[in-house]
Write an enzyme that holds these catalytic residues in place. Structure first.
Site, mmCIF file in Angstrom:
data_model
loop_
_atom_site.group_PDB
_atom_site.id
_atom_site.type_symbol
_atom_site.label_atom_id
_atom_site.label_comp_id
_atom_site.label_asym_id
_atom_site.label_seq_id
_atom_site.Cartn_x
_atom_site.Cartn_y
_atom_site.Cartn_z
ATOM 1 N N LYS A 1 -12.480 -1.158 -0.338
ATOM 2 C CA LYS A 1 -11.659 -0.319 -1.214
ATOM 3 C C LYS A 1 -12.313 -0.267 -2.601
ATOM 4 O O LYS A 1 -13.293 0.451 -2.775
ATOM 5 C CB LYS A 1 -10.214 -0.821 -1.203
ATOM 6 C CG LYS A 1 -9.579 -0.513 0.158
ATOM 7 C CD LYS A 1 -8.170 -0.982 0.345
ATOM 8 C CE LYS A 1 -7.669 -0.505 1.712
ATOM 9 N NZ LYS A 1 -6.794 -1.442 2.383
ATOM 10 N N HIS B 1 -5.516 -4.270 -1.760
ATOM 11 C CA HIS B 1 -5.279 -3.294 -2.833
ATOM 12 C C HIS B 1 -5.226 -3.955 -4.206
ATOM 13 O O HIS B 1 -5.020 -3.280 -5.210
ATOM 14 C CB HIS B 1 -3.989 -2.516 -2.582
ATOM 15 C CG HIS B 1 -4.122 -1.496 -1.501
ATOM 16 N ND1 HIS B 1 -4.729 -0.282 -1.702
ATOM 17 C CD2 HIS B 1 -3.747 -1.523 -0.202
ATOM 18 C CE1 HIS B 1 -4.709 0.408 -0.572
ATOM 19 N NE2 HIS B 1 -4.130 -0.324 0.358
ATOM 20 N N SER C 1 0.788 -1.235 0.000
ATOM 21 C CA SER C 1 0.000 0.000 0.000
ATOM 22 C C SER C 1 0.819 1.283 0.000
ATOM 23 O O SER C 1 0.298 2.339 -0.306
ATOM 24 C CB SER C 1 -0.944 -0.009 1.196
ATOM 25 O OG SER C 1 -0.211 -0.171 2.389
HETATM 26 C C1 LIG Z 1 -6.946 -1.727 3.875
HETATM 27 C C2 LIG Z 1 -6.288 -3.029 4.115
HETATM 28 C C3 LIG Z 1 -6.860 -3.969 4.963
HETATM 29 C C4 LIG Z 1 -8.090 -3.666 5.763
HETATM 30 O O1 LIG Z 1 -9.235 -3.647 4.986
HETATM 31 P P1 LIG Z 1 -10.581 -3.027 5.595
HETATM 32 O O2 LIG Z 1 -11.649 -3.686 4.827
HETATM 33 O O3 LIG Z 1 -10.504 -1.546 5.395
HETATM 34 O O4 LIG Z 1 -10.593 -3.402 7.044
HETATM 35 C C5 LIG Z 1 -6.252 -5.201 5.093
HETATM 36 N N1 LIG Z 1 -5.122 -5.486 4.425
HETATM 37 C C6 LIG Z 1 -4.521 -4.595 3.602
HETATM 38 C C7 LIG Z 1 -3.270 -4.978 2.878
HETATM 39 C C8 LIG Z 1 -5.084 -3.330 3.433
HETATM 40 O O5 LIG Z 1 -4.493 -2.447 2.626
#
Ligand SMILES: *Cc1c(COP(=O)(O)O)cnc(C)c1O
Length: 393
Positions: A241, A210, A182
């Site tokens: 996301k 992502h 990320s």
């Molecule tokens: C954003 C993210 C999460 C968490 O996801 P949510 O649905 O917002 O709780 C988990 N793992 C990674 C790699 C992320 O970037």
């Protein structure tokens, strides 16, 4: 309020502020989209994970509203008691079909999917091998596990192999990696990870938060990008996301789902997503399955944005995905850059130590499918002006 607790809180807050680690929240007063209203000002939004623009999509709003009207605001109980809605089952079936796996289990978030799954499928005589730059929810999931934990160097297959050699005595081994990282936007070498996993008899889990909606055909994920979907044992996806709503899921075998249903603690002890969320997610997955034009638009905008930044002379690091760092280096300068962009109505956040290494401070920008070329041109003009002012280009 207990005075000892209160003084603890104040001390901690003062320390964060002294270290420039205290981050005030921004408050958004508009629907999600290419532009959002923050503190009364409309800004071009380059900070969100709304990759496909689905968070503001009319079709998702409509199904959320209909489901709320028909089935109520909340599930009313945890799923193992009487809160397992037909919409939950439908969402899991829709996702399993989309991902081409035996079964999918939906959690309240990607975070709880990691925190619920990793400790449930590992025991004290197991070993977890985790990329050193993995997401906080993987790290917390590992902390909840009794297994031996080893971090290997970021995307470094020699380091992973060393860790595999060092854990030969473990009963079972689980390699865990983000699909797309990320902060830098680089992609885990899943093909090579799977080869090593085969050679050393390890299971593979990919956190594709992502990668969902971004990588592979119709945004099916990083495992599809590398053609290793059938070798990856566990895929974690988020519904928060690119899918544009909230939630997380685990895609894998029927036995995996069955076991998580019996044992994963966030599933057992925390209420599932409301009807509106499940219905909007189903609509989003159906849109993605039917038509990959949003994913194509995302990648088209990504190329346009990254080429634009590079031709201005910015350093965008090692990204291979829409996550676009603009490397600044100095922490204070990155904060200054963010402020200058904000003054020009551009929303892109500075990322500094400890989220990234010291001296690697950056602005993280993320184009998405809802941006027009005109939005991106306007943002490029602002980046150029701010960058020149700070002597970055
Ligand atoms: C954003 C993210 C999460 C968490 O996801 P949510 O649905 O917002 O709780 C988990 N793992 C990674 C790699 C992320 O970037």
């Amino acid at each position: 309020m207990n005075p000892t607790l209160q003084s603890f809180l104040h001390e901690q807050l003062d320390t964060l502020k002294a270290q420039h680690l205290y981050k005030p929240l921004l408050t958004v007063t508009s629907a999600p989209g290419a532009r959002v209203t923050v503190d009364g000002r409309e800004m071009i939004n380059l900070a969100s994970n709304n990759y496909l623009g689905l968070a503001g999509d009319e079709r998702l709003r409509e199904s959320a509203a209909n489901a709320a009207r028909q089935f109520g605001a909340g599930a009313g109980a945890v799923r193992p008691i009487i809160g397992n809605l037909k919409l939950h089952d439908d969402l899991e079936d829709t996702l399993a079909k989309f991902k081409g796996v035996e079964a999918v289990m939906v959690f309240q978030s990607g975070f709880t999917a990691n925190a619920g799954t990793i400790p449930t499928i590992t025991d004290a005589d197991d070993a977890i091998l985790s990329d050193e730059l993995n997401h906080a929810s993987i790290i917390d999931g590992c902390r909840l596990s009794k297994a031996k934990r080893m971090a290997y160097k970021h995307c470094d297959m020699d380091s992973l192999e060393d860790a595999l050699k060092a854990t030969q005595e473990a009963k079972k081994r689980l390699i865990i990696t983000d699909g797309v990282f990320s902060m830098d936007g680089d992609i885990a070498p899943l093909d090579k990870i799977c080869e090593l996993a085969d050679r050393y008899n390890a299971a593979v889990m990919v956190d594709d938060a992502h990668g969902s909606g971004v990588m592979g055909k119709n945004g099916r994920g990083t495992a599809y990008h590398f053609g290793v979907k059938d070798r990856v044992d566990i895929q974690l996806g988020t519904l928060s996301k690119a899918v544009g709503v909230v939630g997380g899921y685990i895609a894998g075998s029927a036995a995996l789902k069955d076991f998580l249903t019996q044992r994963a603690r966030p599933f057992l002890f925390s209420t599932g997503v409301p009807p509106a969320v499940a219905a909007a997610c189903i609509t989003a997955i159906e849109i993605m399955e039917r038509d990959d034009s949003l994913t194509e638009r995302l990648w088209d905008n990504t190329r346009y944005w990254q080429n634009g930044l590079k031709s201005l002379g910015f350093d965008t690091g090692v990204t291979q995905t829409p996550i676009t760092p603009v490397i600044v280096g100095d922490e204070a300068k990155a904060q200054e850059f963010q402020k200058e962009l904000r003054a020009r109505d551009i929303l892109a956040l500075a990322i500094v130590f400890p989220t990234v290494a010291r001296g690697k401070a950056r602005i993280r920008s993320m184009p998405n499918a809802s941006h027009s070329k005109a939005d991106l041109d306007e943002a490029l003009t602002a980046f150029a002006a701010a960058g020149k002012q700070l002597g970055l280009i």
